[in-house]
Design a protein around this motif. Structure first.
Motif, PDB file in Angstrom:
ATOM      1  N   LEU A  54       0.842  -1.197   0.000  1.00  0.00           N
ATOM      2  CA  LEU A  54       0.000   0.000   0.000  1.00  0.00           C
ATOM      3  C   LEU A  54       0.881   1.254   0.000  1.00  0.00           C
ATOM      4  CD1 LEU A  54      -2.769  -1.018   2.569  1.00  0.00           C
ATOM      5  CD2 LEU A  54      -2.838  -1.139   0.070  1.00  0.00           C
ATOM      6  N   PRO A  55       0.369   2.364  -0.524  1.00  0.00           N
ATOM      7  CA  PRO A  55       1.176   3.598  -0.611  1.00  0.00           C
ATOM      8  C   PRO A  55       1.292   4.303   0.745  1.00  0.00           C
ATOM      9  CG  PRO A  55      -1.024   3.986  -1.476  1.00  0.00           C
ATOM     10  CD  PRO A  55      -0.958   2.516  -1.172  1.00  0.00           C
ATOM     11  N   LEU A  56       1.986   3.652   1.666  1.00  0.00           N
ATOM     12  CA  LEU A  56       2.174   4.194   3.019  1.00  0.00           C
ATOM     13  C   LEU A  56       3.661   4.258   3.332  1.00  0.00           C
ATOM     14  CD1 LEU A  56      -0.577   2.032   4.796  1.00  0.00           C
ATOM     15  CD2 LEU A  56      -0.812   4.408   4.028  1.00  0.00           C
ATOM     16  N   THR A  57       4.461   4.639   2.323  1.00  0.00           N
ATOM     17  CA  THR A  57       5.916   4.564   2.447  1.00  0.00           C
ATOM     18  C   THR A  57       6.598   5.933   2.473  1.00  0.00           C
ATOM     19  OG1 THR A  57       6.109   4.357   0.038  1.00  0.00           O
ATOM     20  CG2 THR A  57       6.004   2.305   1.326  1.00  0.00           C
ATOM     21  N   ASP A  58       5.827   6.992   2.653  1.00  0.00           N
ATOM     22  CA  ASP A  58       6.414   8.341   2.622  1.00  0.00           C
ATOM     23  C   ASP A  58       6.717   8.858   4.020  1.00  0.00           C
ATOM     24  OD1 ASP A  58       6.251   8.471  -0.155  1.00  0.00           O
ATOM     25  OD2 ASP A  58       4.224   9.324  -0.105  1.00  0.00           O
ATOM     26  N   VAL A  59       7.707   9.733   4.095  1.00  0.00           N
ATOM     27  CA  VAL A  59       8.005  10.494   5.308  1.00  0.00           C
ATOM     28  C   VAL A  59       7.839  11.962   4.929  1.00  0.00           C
ATOM     29  CG1 VAL A  59       9.714  11.056   7.066  1.00  0.00           C
ATOM     30  CG2 VAL A  59       9.639   8.746   6.086  1.00  0.00           C
ATOM     31  N   LEU A  67       6.254  15.554  11.776  1.00  0.00           N
ATOM     32  CA  LEU A  67       6.791  14.594  10.825  1.00  0.00           C
ATOM     33  C   LEU A  67       5.841  13.411  10.755  1.00  0.00           C
ATOM     34  CD1 LEU A  67       9.363  14.223   9.031  1.00  0.00           C
ATOM     35  CD2 LEU A  67      10.182  12.657  10.816  1.00  0.00           C
ATOM     36  N   ARG A  68       5.282  13.150   9.577  1.00  0.00           N
ATOM     37  CA  ARG A  68       4.366  12.014   9.390  1.00  0.00           C
ATOM     38  C   ARG A  68       5.139  10.873   8.737  1.00  0.00           C
ATOM     39  NH1 ARG A  68      -1.855  12.286   7.847  1.00  0.00           N
ATOM     40  NH2 ARG A  68      -1.784  12.733  10.090  1.00  0.00           N
ATOM     41  N   HIS A  81      16.879   8.713   7.207  1.00  0.00           N
ATOM     42  CA  HIS A  81      16.219   9.908   6.679  1.00  0.00           C
ATOM     43  C   HIS A  81      16.881  11.163   7.251  1.00  0.00           C
ATOM     44  CE1 HIS A  81      13.080  12.832   5.728  1.00  0.00           C
ATOM     45  NE2 HIS A  81      12.608  11.947   4.865  1.00  0.00           N
ATOM     46  N   PRO A  82      17.212  12.133   6.414  1.00  0.00           N
ATOM     47  CA  PRO A  82      17.950  13.302   6.912  1.00  0.00           C
ATOM     48  C   PRO A  82      17.228  14.097   7.990  1.00  0.00           C
ATOM     49  CG  PRO A  82      17.246  13.595   4.614  1.00  0.00           C
ATOM     50  CD  PRO A  82      17.050  12.168   4.954  1.00  0.00           C
ATOM     51  N   VAL A  83      15.908  14.213   7.895  1.00  0.00           N
ATOM     52  CA  VAL A  83      15.167  14.944   8.927  1.00  0.00           C
ATOM     53  C   VAL A  83      15.209  14.179  10.251  1.00  0.00           C
ATOM     54  CG1 VAL A  83      12.906  15.829   9.626  1.00  0.00           C
ATOM     55  CG2 VAL A  83      13.666  16.072   7.256  1.00  0.00           C
ATOM     56  N   PRO A 208     -10.013  -3.632  17.529  1.00  0.00           N
ATOM     57  CA  PRO A 208      -9.891  -4.849  16.715  1.00  0.00           C
ATOM     58  C   PRO A 208     -10.096  -4.553  15.233  1.00  0.00           C
ATOM     59  CG  PRO A 208     -11.234  -5.256  18.660  1.00  0.00           C
ATOM     60  CD  PRO A 208     -11.007  -3.771  18.611  1.00  0.00           C
ATOM     61  N   GLY A 209      -9.210  -5.089  14.401  1.00  0.00           N
ATOM     62  CA  GLY A 209      -9.338  -4.921  12.966  1.00  0.00           C
ATOM     63  C   GLY A 209      -8.805  -3.618  12.413  1.00  0.00           C
ATOM     64  N   ALA A 210      -8.282  -2.740  13.279  1.00  0.00           N
ATOM     65  CA  ALA A 210      -7.760  -1.452  12.815  1.00  0.00           C
ATOM     66  C   ALA A 210      -6.396  -1.637  12.160  1.00  0.00           C
ATOM     67  CB  ALA A 210      -7.659  -0.474  13.975  1.00  0.00           C
ATOM     68  N   LEU A 211      -6.100  -0.790  11.189  1.00  0.00           N
ATOM     69  CA  LEU A 211      -4.826  -0.817  10.468  1.00  0.00           C
ATOM     70  C   LEU A 211      -4.080   0.483  10.714  1.00  0.00           C
ATOM     71  CD1 LEU A 211      -2.950  -2.180   8.323  1.00  0.00           C
ATOM     72  CD2 LEU A 211      -4.234  -0.881   6.600  1.00  0.00           C
ATOM     73  N   ILE A 212      -2.867   0.396  11.241  1.00  0.00           N
ATOM     74  CA  ILE A 212      -2.034   1.585  11.406  1.00  0.00           C
ATOM     75  C   ILE A 212      -1.631   2.098  10.028  1.00  0.00           C
ATOM     76  CG2 ILE A 212       0.164   2.459  12.263  1.00  0.00           C
ATOM     77  CD1 ILE A 212       0.004   0.443  14.518  1.00  0.00           C
ATOM     78  N   THR A 213      -1.811   3.402   9.807  1.00  0.00           N
ATOM     79  CA  THR A 213      -1.452   4.005   8.520  1.00  0.00           C
ATOM     80  C   THR A 213      -0.274   4.967   8.623  1.00  0.00           C
ATOM     81  OG1 THR A 213      -3.112   5.748   8.844  1.00  0.00           O
ATOM     82  CG2 THR A 213      -3.782   3.775   7.604  1.00  0.00           C
ATOM     83  N   ALA A 214      -0.030   5.512   9.813  1.00  0.00           N
ATOM     84  CA  ALA A 214       1.070   6.475   9.958  1.00  0.00           C
ATOM     85  C   ALA A 214       1.381   6.679  11.430  1.00  0.00           C
ATOM     86  CB  ALA A 214       0.716   7.815   9.309  1.00  0.00           C
ATOM     87  N   VAL A 215       2.517   7.303  11.673  1.00  0.00           N
ATOM     88  CA  VAL A 215       2.894   7.769  13.004  1.00  0.00           C
ATOM     89  C   VAL A 215       3.275   9.243  12.867  1.00  0.00           C
ATOM     90  CG1 VAL A 215       4.521   7.573  14.909  1.00  0.00           C
ATOM     91  CG2 VAL A 215       3.705   5.509  13.757  1.00  0.00           C
ATOM     92  N   ASP A 216       2.681  10.099  13.691  1.00  0.00           N
ATOM     93  CA  ASP A 216       2.968  11.534  13.677  1.00  0.00           C
ATOM     94  C   ASP A 216       3.880  11.894  14.842  1.00  0.00           C
ATOM     95  OD1 ASP A 216       1.403  11.851  11.469  1.00  0.00           O
ATOM     96  OD2 ASP A 216      -0.244  12.893  12.482  1.00  0.00           O
ATOM     97  N   VAL A 217       4.973  12.576  14.525  1.00  0.00           N
ATOM     98  CA  VAL A 217       5.938  12.987  15.547  1.00  0.00           C
ATOM     99  C   VAL A 217       5.994  14.509  15.570  1.00  0.00           C
ATOM    100  CG1 VAL A 217       8.275  12.701  16.431  1.00  0.00           C
ATOM    101  CG2 VAL A 217       7.277  10.918  14.982  1.00  0.00           C
ATOM    102  N   PRO A 218       5.637  15.137  16.703  1.00  0.00           N
ATOM    103  CA  PRO A 218       5.649  16.604  16.757  1.00  0.00           C
ATOM    104  C   PRO A 218       7.075  17.150  16.694  1.00  0.00           C
ATOM    105  CG  PRO A 218       5.259  15.694  18.936  1.00  0.00           C
ATOM    106  CD  PRO A 218       5.223  14.540  17.982  1.00  0.00           C
ATOM    107  N   PRO A 219       7.230  18.415  16.295  1.00  0.00           N
ATOM    108  CA  PRO A 219       8.575  18.990  16.261  1.00  0.00           C
ATOM    109  C   PRO A 219       9.158  19.068  17.661  1.00  0.00           C
ATOM    110  CG  PRO A 219       6.909  20.687  15.890  1.00  0.00           C
ATOM    111  CD  PRO A 219       6.203  19.360  15.850  1.00  0.00           C
ATOM    112  N   PRO A 220      10.466  18.906  17.797  1.00  0.00           N
ATOM    113  CA  PRO A 220      11.078  18.976  19.128  1.00  0.00           C
ATOM    114  C   PRO A 220      11.084  20.398  19.658  1.00  0.00           C
ATOM    115  CG  PRO A 220      12.766  18.789  17.452  1.00  0.00           C
ATOM    116  CD  PRO A 220      11.448  18.642  16.736  1.00  0.00           C
ATOM    117  N   PRO A 221      11.145  20.569  20.980  1.00  0.00           N
ATOM    118  CA  PRO A 221      11.237  21.917  21.550  1.00  0.00           C
ATOM    119  C   PRO A 221      12.528  22.604  21.097  1.00  0.00           C
ATOM    120  CG  PRO A 221      10.715  20.282  23.239  1.00  0.00           C
ATOM    121  CD  PRO A 221      11.099  19.525  22.013  1.00  0.00           C
TER     122      PRO A 221
END
Length: 330
Positions: A54-59, A67-68, A81-83, A208-221
């Motif tokens: 599935l097209p879930l390979t972007d950062v 950062l998603r 990844h450079p970021v 139950p049955g949920a699919l993870i699609t992304a992880v969101d990371v907030p910007p650091p302080p």
């Protein structure tokens, strides 16, 4: 040979709907954990729903600086990844400390978060295990405990979560984005994992049955430094006896921000909130770090055979924070 059916999902919606229609179905992505469990006989799915294409390979960087990370981003790609390397070194170092290069080339973001414990009793079908078969007992309690929990365990389970990446993401206040039949939703990683309680067979609060699609990371302080330290029995391909993911903001010798998570010590990545509170406004000194680590580990309840992990974890916290406060790279 245990037969099963295979379905290559065409979309997130297709994957979720297919799983919902078939009791006993499971998602398949990189397979680094699932294939092991198939071989060991720990799981016997009737259907594997392949979501690895599935097209879930972007950062991506979102407008607010978040950062998603796509669910199918490979661990090796994310670590490089450079970021991630410049803004979230704690995450990059956690990823690089895990498994082997070959496995990191295959393992995915979502799969890493959802991997199950490496407790020897969980993987041994000849032994009782409440996580594998609820109500049968916990063989680790009174057994071999070197790798087991010192925080948050229950009489039903003392297993620990194996992920390094999850520890770093917990310290970074990341959120898990997922899709289910009810639509898209999200969970803070600090609420995503469960302590064992009387249901150690349940690792997460994911519906139950949920699919993870992304992880969101907030910007650091502003001004934050972060790193990951892993203590293990050998230099590579070993799970943590204890680990520390830490982010520290120090200005004029005073701690203005601290986020700490521990690995290898609990059923979930352990957010060290007591230590964080103790550090705010304190001088950035070794004495303060010792005091904060001690406050956090006052809650430890080691088993016979893993008492050493309390002092080991305390020392790991102190050395990690000391390195960050002085600008050293561990």
């Amino acid at each position: 040979m245990i037969p099963f059916e295979y379905h290559r999902a065409t979309s997130v919606g297709d994957a979720v709907a297919t799983l919902a229609r078939r009791p006993g179905a499971m998602f398949l992505a990189g397979g680094t954990n699932l294939v092991d469990h198939l071989k060991l006989g720990l799981v016997a799915p009737t259907l594997l729903v392949d979501v690895g294409h599935l097209p879930l390979t972007d950062v991506d960087e979102l407008p607010d600086g978040t950062l998603r990370i796509g669910a199918e981003v490979r661990n090796s790609d994310l670590a490089a990844h450079p970021v991630v390397r410049t803004r979230y070194p704690v995450l990059s170092r956690a990823l690089l400390s895990a498994a082997s290069g070959q496995l990191r080339n295959v393992a995915t973001t979502a799969g890493n978060l959802l991997q199950r414990t490496r407790c020897a009793y969980f993987q041994d079908l000849t032994t009782p295990c409440n996580k594998r078969a609820p109500g049968t007992g916990c063989s680790a309690i009174g057994g071999y405990t070197r790798y087991h929990a010192i925080l948050g365990a229950s009489e039903h389970c003392a297993a620990v979560h194996p992920s390094d990446m999850a520890v770093a993401l917990t310290a970074l206040d990341a959120q898990v984005v997922f899709s289910s039949l009810a639509g898209e939703d999200r969970l803070p990683l600090s609420e995503f994992y469960r302590l064992p309680g009387d249901r150690p067979d349940l690792d997460t609060t994911l519906p139950p049955g949920a699919l993870i699609t992304a992880v969101d990371v907030p910007p650091p302080p502003q001004g934050a430094r972060s790193t990951y330290r892993k203590v293990r029995d050998r230099a590579s391909y070993a799970f943590a006896l204890t680990s520390v993911a830490a982010e520290l903001v120090v200005d004029d010798g005073v701690v203005h921000g601290a986020r700490i998570a521990l690995g290898g010590v609990a059923h979930r990545p352990w957010r060290a909130t007591r230590a964080e509170r103790a550090l705010l406004g304190a001088p950035a000194t070794e004495d303060s770090f010792w005091a904060a680590a001690t406050v956090e580990l006052d809650a430890a309840s080691p088993l016979a055979g893993n008492e050493f992990k309390v002092e080991l974890t305390r020392r790991a916290i102190v050395s990690t924070l000391s390195d960050l406060s002085e600008g050293r790279r561990p």
